[in-house]
Design a protein around this motif. Structure first.
Motif, short mmCIF file in Angstrom:
data_model
loop_
_atom_site.label_atom_id
_atom_site.label_comp_id
_atom_site.label_asym_id
_atom_site.label_seq_id
_atom_site.Cartn_x
_atom_site.Cartn_y
_atom_site.Cartn_z
N ASN A 157 0.71 -1.07 0.03
CA ASN A 157 0.21 -0.01 -0.02
C ASN A 157 0.94 1.20 0.09
O ASN A 157 0.68 2.01 1.08
CB ASN A 157 -1.00 0.01 1.25
CG ASN A 157 -1.88 0.95 1.11
OD1 ASN A 157 -2.27 1.43 0.08
ND2 ASN A 157 -2.41 1.35 2.19
N GLY A 158 1.63 1.40 -1.15
CA GLY A 158 2.30 2.75 -1.13
C GLY A 158 3.64 2.74 -0.41
O GLY A 158 3.96 3.70 0.34
N ILE A 159 4.61 1.72 -0.60
CA ILE A 159 5.71 1.69 0.07
C ILE A 159 6.73 2.35 -0.72
O ILE A 159 7.05 2.42 -1.79
CB ILE A 159 6.24 0.08 -0.08
CG1 ILE A 159 5.19 -0.97 0.77
CG2 ILE A 159 7.60 0.05 0.43
CD1 ILE A 159 5.27 -0.64 2.22
N ASP A 160 7.54 3.31 0.23
CA ASP A 160 8.71 4.20 -0.08
C ASP A 160 9.79 3.33 0.71
O ASP A 160 9.82 3.20 2.06
CB ASP A 160 8.38 5.42 0.41
CG ASP A 160 7.53 6.20 -0.60
OD1 ASP A 160 7.55 5.92 -1.88
OD2 ASP A 160 6.78 6.89 -0.11
N LEU A 161 10.68 3.30 0.11
CA LEU A 161 12.20 2.89 0.88
C LEU A 161 13.57 2.98 -0.20
O LEU A 161 13.41 2.68 -1.25
CB LEU A 161 12.07 1.29 1.00
CG LEU A 161 13.17 0.16 1.33
CD1 LEU A 161 13.42 0.88 2.95
CD2 LEU A 161 12.95 -1.11 1.38
N THR A 162 14.39 3.38 0.62
CA THR A 162 15.85 3.59 0.08
C THR A 162 16.91 2.87 0.64
O THR A 162 16.87 2.57 2.11
CB THR A 162 15.92 5.19 0.14
OG1 THR A 162 15.15 5.96 -0.73
CG2 THR A 162 17.31 5.38 -0.57
N ILE A 163 17.58 1.87 0.00
CA ILE A 163 18.64 1.26 0.45
C ILE A 163 19.96 1.75 0.16
O ILE A 163 20.34 2.09 -0.98
CB ILE A 163 18.52 -0.33 0.07
CG1 ILE A 163 17.04 -0.85 0.46
CG2 ILE A 163 19.72 -1.19 0.52
CD1 ILE A 163 16.88 -0.88 1.81
N GLY A 164 20.83 1.99 1.13
CA GLY A 164 22.34 2.66 0.77
C GLY A 164 23.10 1.61 0.60
O GLY A 164 23.09 0.45 0.84
N ALA A 165 24.13 2.00 -0.21
CA ALA A 165 25.49 1.12 -0.19
C ALA A 165 26.01 0.58 1.03
O ALA A 165 26.09 1.34 1.91
CB ALA A 165 26.35 1.77 -1.30
N GLY A 183 7.46 -8.60 10.17
CA GLY A 183 6.08 -8.50 10.31
C GLY A 183 5.51 -9.80 10.49
O GLY A 183 6.08 -11.05 10.04
N ALA A 184 4.00 -9.99 10.79
CA ALA A 184 3.37 -11.07 10.79
C ALA A 184 3.11 -11.80 9.22
O ALA A 184 3.42 -11.13 8.38
CB ALA A 184 1.93 -10.77 11.32
N SER A 185 2.87 -13.05 9.41
CA SER A 185 2.57 -13.73 8.18
C SER A 185 1.48 -12.93 7.23
O SER A 185 0.45 -12.79 7.82
CB SER A 185 2.23 -14.95 8.36
OG SER A 185 3.48 -15.72 9.11
N GLY A 186 1.63 -12.86 6.08
CA GLY A 186 0.70 -12.32 5.37
C GLY A 186 0.88 -10.78 5.21
O GLY A 186 -0.24 -9.93 4.69
N ALA A 187 1.50 -10.13 5.90
CA ALA A 187 1.79 -8.71 5.92
C ALA A 187 2.33 -8.22 4.58
O ALA A 187 2.09 -7.04 4.40
CB ALA A 187 2.67 -8.28 7.03
N GLY A 188 2.94 -9.03 3.73
CA GLY A 188 3.51 -8.37 2.27
C GLY A 188 5.05 -8.49 2.22
O GLY A 188 5.47 -8.13 1.13
N GLY A 200 0.60 -4.15 4.60
CA GLY A 200 0.97 -3.60 3.43
C GLY A 200 1.72 -2.27 3.47
O GLY A 200 2.12 -1.64 2.40
N SER A 201 1.99 -1.82 4.62
CA SER A 201 2.84 -0.35 4.93
C SER A 201 3.49 -0.57 6.09
O SER A 201 3.62 -1.53 6.92
CB SER A 201 1.57 0.43 5.25
OG SER A 201 0.44 0.72 4.45
N PHE A 202 4.59 0.11 5.99
CA PHE A 202 5.49 0.32 6.98
C PHE A 202 4.75 0.97 8.31
O PHE A 202 4.33 1.90 8.22
CB PHE A 202 6.86 1.00 6.98
CG PHE A 202 7.65 0.16 5.89
CD1 PHE A 202 7.89 -1.27 6.14
CD2 PHE A 202 8.32 0.86 4.81
CE1 PHE A 202 8.82 -1.94 5.18
CE2 PHE A 202 9.07 0.02 3.79
CZ PHE A 202 9.36 -1.31 4.14
#
Length: 239
Positions: free
Chosen positions: A34-42, A50-55, A229-231
């Motif tokens: 549901n509209g995930i934003d995420l940035t992973i650095g080097a 999260g629980a099972s089924g959380a995505g 589906g969301s953080f």
């Protein structure tokens, strides 16, 4: 504009923006992300819990280009995965990504060394070079003398180490792991955790790990909690 050294790694390896994933179940549409934003650095290590089924696994598959979002975008270095065809995404996965799952998915008819060589051979590497690199990675994960053994001849921890070696043999920028210690005893899980930490420090590889293992999650640079589906803010448990 400031010149960037040729071998310098970008500060951001992977990012997603406004990521949505829906599935249709009969007449209903189910939204998993549901509209995930995420940035992973080097070189950054991130746990997603999260629980099972959380995505969680759905998110991991989309970040790794194994599935496409319903909307939103995933960027790996300078490449937007949703703008590429399946073959192009496969090429990027081979060059820049590694994958490790709870069940190792090694090819049973091949030796440990041959399993680790496989991504390099698929990428067009010459067999002698692939063999040399695979043996070096097996040395790194403590399996110097197990390369000629087939998966059935290895312990669970050894098979998972081979899977990690296979994920790292192409020097990927980011490695995705889905419950990498979930099928291991506590002692073996701790050795895998220590192995990943050492490899991360030496190779500056980013790790994105879905896990229910609290000890593993607490050793990451960041722990993100996914629910519906969301953080969401931390709730004090990863189980």
């Amino acid at each position: 504009m400031t010149d960037t050294p040729q071998n310098a790694k970008p500060s951001t390896v992977l990012a997603c923006r406004r990521l949505v994933k829906t599935y249709r179940q009969g007449p209903q549409e189910v939204r998993v992300l549901n509209g995930i934003d995420l940035t992973i650095g080097a070189g950054e290590t991130v746990a997603i819990v999260g629980a099972s089924g959380a995505g969680k696994s759905t998110l991991l598959n989309i970040l790794g280009g194994l599935d496409l979002p319903s909307s939103g975008e995933v960027q790996l270095l300078d490449n937007f995965l949703n703008e590429l065809n399946e073959k192009q995404r496969g090429t990027l996965r081979n060059q820049y990504m590694g994958f490790v799952y709870q069940f190792h998915h090694l090819l049973p008819e091949f030796t440990a060394l041959e399993n680790v060589m496989m991504p390099m051979l698929i990428g067009g590497c010459a067999k002698p070079e692939a063999k040399q690199r695979a043996q070096a990675i097996l040395d790194d994960v403590g399996l110097s003398n197990r390369g000629r053994h087939k998966p059935a001849e290895l312990s669970g921890g050894e098979r998972q180490r081979v899977a990690i070696a296979r994920a790292l043999v192409t020097n990927p920028r980011v490695v995705f792991m889905d419950e990498p210690t979930g099928n291991l005893d506590t002692r073996t899980a701790k050795s895998i955790q220590d192995l990943m930490a050492g490899l991360n420090q030496r190779l500056n590889t980013s790790f994105v790990i879905v896990t229910h293992d609290e000890q593993l999650a607490s050793s990451m640079d960041r722990t993100l909690f996914l629910a519906d589906g969301s953080f969401v803010p931390a709730v004090g448990t990863v189980s």
